[in-house]
Design a protein around this motif. Structure first.
Motif: not given
Length: 687
Positions: A383, A673, A678, A681
């Motif tokens: 990511s 988060s 991720d 978040n």
């Protein structure tokens, strides 16, 4: 209407555009082209070198990006480095004066070439630059109707969508015929009415008046930008001539200079001098007859014109940002009718916070089993990440008016990341590899080890960053310690807003301790973990920053009163560990210190004189402990990578709230988060 994207006319163009100019074109910053003939044929070395650098400094100091244009060993360059300017000016005697007809010859023979107004206009247009600042324009020579001696400058103004800002046609020319020729070429001509004159004349380069009435006049540089902008909307390919009368204190008398020119022309006829030799002969005679004053005036006129060219470029840049525009004005007819409208970002858009730091490709692996020195089964995902990016994304998700500034490599990863960032951003592309972060997490999601390749973010790009700060004038600037000490220091020295530093890691937090920080000229906020705090403290201590005078500063904080607020619990525990004392010794450098304690909560210590965080205390300092919210207890941990970044990003969005409430919200966001794959978040929008 659709977004304007400047494109080249050929994919295989040999034109070399500097990285700075590429980025400026991408960000629609105000760019001003600068010719190079004045450096190679106008002044001797090393005066020409200092002038070339001074011309660029004028553009920068007035808020623009300079693009000096020249041929280096046959290669056309738009945007020269200081080393290239030095090389060109030092080798000025061998440089060819390049107009359109000379371009192919210079390239084929790999010669150094100095660009005239004509060739500068051509290369500027190919690069997508709209404004060009120079000295005086070429034109129709006296008796040009007989000799047909007409400068290629005029032809190129009719061919290229470039706005030339100058002190008018050179006085040795027939200015009336020059205006007629420009009208035939479809060139818009206007003159700056700087003194409220009823009758505005075209300036005659050395003189403020030529006796020829200007077709148009203006008093506001925005009006010129409006003209250029509307020409762009229709894709017109002709240029503009903007005449700036020379300043009164350095302009020469019209009658005086015209008498010199008439005498010089007569002498040229007697000697049979004509064609391309006539201009240098006349300029030489003018220099002799004015005892060098013409050369001094020439230099000052150029500086003046460049300054005003930058004003036009800035106004044009604002217009290009503030509305929706065609994808490619040169190819508008090829745009599908069902093309989606893409809104550009406004250059005047309000920005509260600029985050400067790393953007990286994150590779995160979570282990199913955990055995050191062995291969473990698990899962891996990639990511977009980086501390700076994560903080800016969290600020964005929680409602902050944010812009992210970073640097990427010229590799495939960098090109991919450009399209993935959700936040308004400025990315400077430099040669090298884009930053990357690879982390390994155990079965609970806790970090085991990570490798951060942040070499590119550690290069000094402070000049680019400072330009963005000056452009947006944010209230707050957040810096992550992936930036080098030099970059951090230059930003700190320059910025006049609230400064926040995220230490990033134990190793990189030492950079904070290496900074030249003045007592009472503090950083507003740092957000370390305990280990990072100790690293900062130890680095400052090793530099002997805590000398005898220091204790007088500490005493002024009345720290003896700390026993009044030691009520056991976490504050007492941290006091017994010496953490509280170390934090207090740092307060004169850092107004607020928010110590992240992980699952133990947050400890805030700071100076009550600072209004950055909304605190209350009867003492000169405050100390507050905030345990984790009930909602964050017993969370299912998925990924802790972005927990600290989320906390800081949310805090930046909630600075208007009382400290207790701001910390609480930031902790809730951090908890969300932690439960997301991720790093940041997106659900924190709902907190």
């Amino acid at each position: 209407m659709l977004k304007l994207i400047r494109t080249f006319k050929t994919k295989t163009s040999p034109l070399v555009i500097s990285e700075e100019i590429k980025q400026a074109l991408n960000d629609k910053k105000p760019i001003v082209s600068l010719e190079s003939t004045i450096l190679t044929h106008g002044f001797p070395y090393p005066e020409n070198l200092s002038l070339g650098l001074e011309f660029e400094d004028i553009v920068r100091s007035n808020g623009g990006v300079p693009a000096t244009i020249a041929f280096i060993k046959g290669v056309p360059h738009v945007g020269l480095s200081s080393d290239q300017i030095s090389y060109l000016t030092e080798n000025c005697k061998s440089a060819v004066k390049v107009s359109r007809r000379d371009i192919g010859h210079v390239m084929a023979n790999k010669l150094n070439g100095a660009t005239t107004i004509a060739s500068t206009s051509i290369l500027s247009s190919l690069a997508g630059i709209s404004v060009f600042g120079t000295g005086g324009l070429g034109g129709v020579h006296r008796e040009g109707q007989i000799t047909m001696d007409i400068s290629n400058d005029l032809v190129e103004l009719g061919r290229n969508p470039i706005t030339v800002v100058c002190a008018g046609p050179k006085s040795i020319l027939d200015i009336g015929l020059t205006m007629e020729y420009l009208e035939t070429q479809g060139v818009y001509v206007t003159t700056y009415n700087d003194d409220g004159s009823d009758k505005v004349e075209i300036p005659g380069f050395y003189a403020r008046k030529s006796g020829v009435k200007s077709p148009n006049q203006f008093t506001d540089f925005k009006d010129v930008a409006d003209v250029i902008y509307n020409q762009q909307l229709l894709g017109l390919e002709s240029g503009n001539l903007v005449c700036i009368p020379p300043p009164k204190d350095i302009a020469m008398d019209s009658d005086f200079i015209n008498k010199i020119i008439e005498d010089a022309n007569e002498e040229a006829k007697e000697k049979g001098i004509k064609g391309k030799d006539i201009t240098p002969f006349l300029l030489l005679k003018i220099g002799e007859m004015t005892k060098g004053q013409s050369l001094v005036s020439n230099r000052e006129f150029v500086k003046n014109n460049i300054k005003y060219a930058t004003e036009i470029a800035k106004n044009l840049s604002s217009l290009e940002y503030s509305s929706l525009q065609p994808v490619d004005l040169c190819r508008q007819s090829e745009i599908p009718t069902d093309e989606k409208v893409v809104e550009t970002e406004s250059v005047t858009k309000e920005v509260d916070t600029i985050v400067v730091g790393s953007v990286a490709l994150d590779t995160i692996s979570k282990l199913d089993t955990y055995h050191m020195n062995d291969s473990n089964p698990g899962s891996t995902r990639t990511s977009i990440g980086g501390v700076g990016h994560n903080v800016s994304l969290a600020t964005h998700y929680t409602g902050g008016k944010i812009r992210f500034v970073s640097i990427i490599g010229d590799d495939l990863t960098g090109k991919s990341l450009k399209n993935m960032i959700e936040v308004d951003n400025t990315l400077f592309e430099k040669p090298g590899s884009t930053a990357s972060y690879t982390s390994i997490h155990d079965t609970t999601g806790e970090l085991v080890i990570a490798c951060a390749d942040m070499k590119i973010i550690e290069t000094d790009f402070s000049h680019d960053i400072i330009q963005e700060l000056d452009r947006y004038k944010p209230k707050n600037v957040v810096l992550d310690c992936n930036l080098s000490v030099d970059t951090l220091q230059k930003i700190i020295n320059h910025a006049s807003c609230n400064l926040v530093i995220e230490p990033t890691s134990v190793v990189k937090s030492k950079r904070i301790g290496e900074l030249k920080l003045n007592v009472h000229e503090s950083i507003e906020l740092i957000t370390p973990t305990i280990n990072e705090l100790e690293s900062i403290y130890e680095t400052l201590e090793s530099r002997e920053m805590f000398d005898d005078e220091w204790f007088e500063i500490i005493d002024s904080l009345e720290l003896y009163r700390i026993r009044d607020i030691l009520q056991g619990g976490m504050i007492k525990k941290l006091y017994d560990q010496g953490i509280v004392q170390k934090a207090f010794k740092l307060i004169p450098f850092f107004n607020n210190i928010v110590i992240k304690l992980g699952k133990e909560g947050v400890l805030c210590i700071g100076n009550t004189q600072s209004k950055f965080l909304q605190t209350k205390s009867q003492f000169p300092f405050y100390i507050e402990y905030h345990p984790i919210p009930e909602q964050n207890e017993n969370l299912q941990i998925v990924n802790v990578t972005g927990a600290g970044d989320t906390f800081l990003g949310a805090l930046m969005s909630n600075l208007h709230l009382p400290l207790k409430e701001a910390i609480h919200k930031s902790q809730l966001c951090s908890g969300l988060s932690i439960t997301s794959e991720d790093a940041i978040n997106s659900q924190i929008r709902d907190v």
